[in-house]
Design a protein around this motif. Structure first.
Motif, mmCIF file in Angstrom:
data_model
loop_
_atom_site.group_PDB
_atom_site.id
_atom_site.type_symbol
_atom_site.label_atom_id
_atom_site.label_comp_id
_atom_site.label_asym_id
_atom_site.label_seq_id
_atom_site.Cartn_x
_atom_site.Cartn_y
_atom_site.Cartn_z
ATOM 1 N N ARG A 1 16.704 1.243 -13.173
ATOM 2 C CA ARG A 1 17.849 0.536 -12.597
ATOM 3 C C ARG A 1 17.377 -0.333 -11.436
ATOM 4 O O ARG A 1 16.626 0.133 -10.576
ATOM 5 N N ILE A 2 17.838 -1.587 -11.436
ATOM 6 C CA ILE A 2 17.597 -2.492 -10.316
ATOM 7 C C ILE A 2 18.951 -2.904 -9.761
ATOM 8 O O ILE A 2 19.809 -3.398 -10.493
ATOM 9 N N GLU A 3 19.132 -2.703 -8.475
ATOM 10 C CA GLU A 3 20.362 -3.122 -7.811
ATOM 11 C C GLU A 3 20.162 -4.464 -7.131
ATOM 12 O O GLU A 3 19.043 -4.838 -6.773
ATOM 13 N N TRP A 4 21.251 -5.170 -6.971
ATOM 14 C CA TRP A 4 21.321 -6.401 -6.196
ATOM 15 C C TRP A 4 22.483 -6.221 -5.242
ATOM 16 O O TRP A 4 23.540 -5.694 -5.630
ATOM 17 N N ARG A 5 22.309 -6.583 -4.000
ATOM 18 C CA ARG A 5 23.379 -6.526 -3.000
ATOM 19 C C ARG A 5 23.395 -7.838 -2.241
ATOM 20 O O ARG A 5 22.341 -8.437 -2.011
ATOM 21 N N MET B 1 13.050 8.058 -8.483
ATOM 22 C CA MET B 1 13.989 8.270 -9.590
ATOM 23 C C MET B 1 14.083 7.043 -10.506
ATOM 24 O O MET B 1 14.926 6.992 -11.387
ATOM 25 N N GLY B 2 13.254 6.025 -10.272
ATOM 26 C CA GLY B 2 13.268 4.837 -11.125
ATOM 27 C C GLY B 2 14.239 3.762 -10.696
ATOM 28 O O GLY B 2 14.678 2.955 -11.526
ATOM 29 N N ASN B 3 14.558 3.726 -9.397
ATOM 30 C CA ASN B 3 15.507 2.752 -8.872
ATOM 31 C C ASN B 3 14.829 1.827 -7.876
ATOM 32 O O ASN B 3 13.900 2.233 -7.167
ATOM 33 N N GLY B 4 15.327 0.608 -7.800
ATOM 34 C CA GLY B 4 14.876 -0.355 -6.809
ATOM 35 C C GLY B 4 15.965 -1.372 -6.560
ATOM 36 O O GLY B 4 17.001 -1.378 -7.238
ATOM 37 N N GLU B 5 15.738 -2.219 -5.583
ATOM 38 C CA GLU B 5 16.697 -3.268 -5.242
ATOM 39 C C GLU B 5 15.958 -4.589 -5.124
ATOM 40 O O GLU B 5 14.953 -4.678 -4.418
ATOM 41 N N ILE B 6 16.456 -5.606 -5.787
ATOM 42 C CA ILE B 6 15.852 -6.930 -5.705
ATOM 43 C C ILE B 6 16.459 -7.684 -4.529
ATOM 44 O O ILE B 6 17.645 -7.549 -4.218
ATOM 45 N N GLY B 7 15.622 -8.449 -3.854
ATOM 46 C CA GLY B 7 16.073 -9.296 -2.764
ATOM 47 C C GLY B 7 15.269 -10.586 -2.779
ATOM 48 O O GLY B 7 14.120 -10.598 -3.227
ATOM 49 N N PHE B 8 15.867 -11.673 -2.306
ATOM 50 C CA PHE B 8 15.187 -12.960 -2.373
ATOM 51 C C PHE B 8 15.814 -13.968 -1.433
ATOM 52 O O PHE B 8 16.950 -13.799 -1.002
ATOM 53 N N GLU C 1 0.828 -1.202 0.000
ATOM 54 C CA GLU C 1 0.000 0.000 0.000
ATOM 55 C C GLU C 1 0.867 1.259 0.000
ATOM 56 O O GLU C 1 0.571 2.229 -0.698
ATOM 57 N N ALA C 2 1.973 1.234 0.748
ATOM 58 C CA ALA C 2 2.895 2.371 0.793
ATOM 59 C C ALA C 2 3.702 2.492 -0.494
ATOM 60 O O ALA C 2 4.229 3.566 -0.806
ATOM 61 N N GLY C 3 3.852 1.393 -1.249
ATOM 62 C CA GLY C 3 4.537 1.426 -2.533
ATOM 63 C C GLY C 3 6.050 1.549 -2.465
ATOM 64 O O GLY C 3 6.684 1.963 -3.428
ATOM 65 N N LYS C 4 6.644 1.163 -1.355
ATOM 66 C CA LYS C 4 8.102 1.291 -1.227
ATOM 67 C C LYS C 4 8.825 -0.047 -1.179
ATOM 68 O O LYS C 4 9.949 -0.169 -1.621
ATOM 69 N N ASN C 5 8.215 -1.052 -0.596
ATOM 70 C CA ASN C 5 8.794 -2.389 -0.498
ATOM 71 C C ASN C 5 7.726 -3.378 -0.932
ATOM 72 O O ASN C 5 6.692 -3.497 -0.267
ATOM 73 N N TYR D 1 12.701 -3.684 -3.391
ATOM 74 C CA TYR D 1 12.819 -2.884 -2.184
ATOM 75 C C TYR D 1 13.511 -1.566 -2.495
ATOM 76 O O TYR D 1 14.064 -1.373 -3.568
ATOM 77 N N ARG D 2 13.465 -0.685 -1.515
ATOM 78 C CA ARG D 2 14.124 0.628 -1.624
ATOM 79 C C ARG D 2 13.720 1.340 -2.918
ATOM 80 O O ARG D 2 14.546 1.979 -3.574
ATOM 81 N N LEU D 3 12.453 1.233 -3.267
ATOM 82 C CA LEU D 3 11.962 1.922 -4.462
ATOM 83 C C LEU D 3 11.991 3.419 -4.219
ATOM 84 O O LEU D 3 11.655 3.892 -3.131
#
Length: 188
Positions: A127-131, A87-94, A60-64, A82-84
């Protein structure tokens, strides 16, 4: 944002629900999940209950945005963007339950999430980041297979319940061809 359900050949990616609590709790007892992800330690059943309750609020918050990875109705892992940011960036986690590792399920789920995340009728990311914690070779191999480009080392940047670790970072741009690239930290 309304939750989105994604389908692949074998999997359904949908909100984790109360019926998934036991599977989440059991999977999060795995030493690798506890070492390489930010789950609480020790991981108690109440943590899984709170997680399942929190996911719809995060959507609902649209961030994670988190999906449960379901195969034949059983939860076998989770994946999220996550971490949307604006600016069009996010991070994938799994993570995947130990019993579901191998067989390409995680790559299959990640490709669905990445495709939707880059789509103009999805998240429209650039852009999608992975860490990952340095040494999490299994996660790095998945990211490389997905076409992420290794970008470097983030010193002491990843924190979980017990550790502060150096992290590897890689990224995938919407314009990248998604072909595996050489990673200097992976030898094979």
């Amino acid at each position: 944002m309304e939750p989105v359900t994604l389908h692949t050949e074998r999997l359904e990616l949908s909100l984790p629900v109360e019926a998934d609590v036991d599977a989440i709790f059991e999977a999060c007892q795995d030493a690798g999940i506890q070492r390489f992800t930010p789950v609480p330690h020790p991981y108690e059943r109440s943590h899984a209950e709170k997680f399942v309750a929190q996911v719809p609020q995060d959507w609902e918050a649209g961030k994670n945005l988190t999906w449960g990875i379901h195969e034949q109705g059983a939860l076998v892992g989770t994946i999220g963007m996550y971490r949307l940011d604006d600016m069009g960036n996010g991070e994938i986690g799994f993570w995947m339950a130990p019993s579901a590792r191998g067989g390409g399920r995680l790559v299959e789920a990640a490709n669905a999430v990445i495709g939707w995340s880059f789509a103009t009728d999805g998240l429209d990311l650039t852009r999608i980041e992975w860490r990952a914690v340095v040494g999490n070779v299994a996660s790095a191999k998945v990211a490389r297979t997905l076409g992420f480009r290794y970008e470097g080392l983030l010193r002491q940047s990843l924190v979980n319940a017990k550790h502060r670790d150096d992290g590897w970072i890689a990224a995938l741009l919407r314009t990248d061809d998604r072909m595996p690239q050489p990673w200097p930290v992976l030898e094979d």
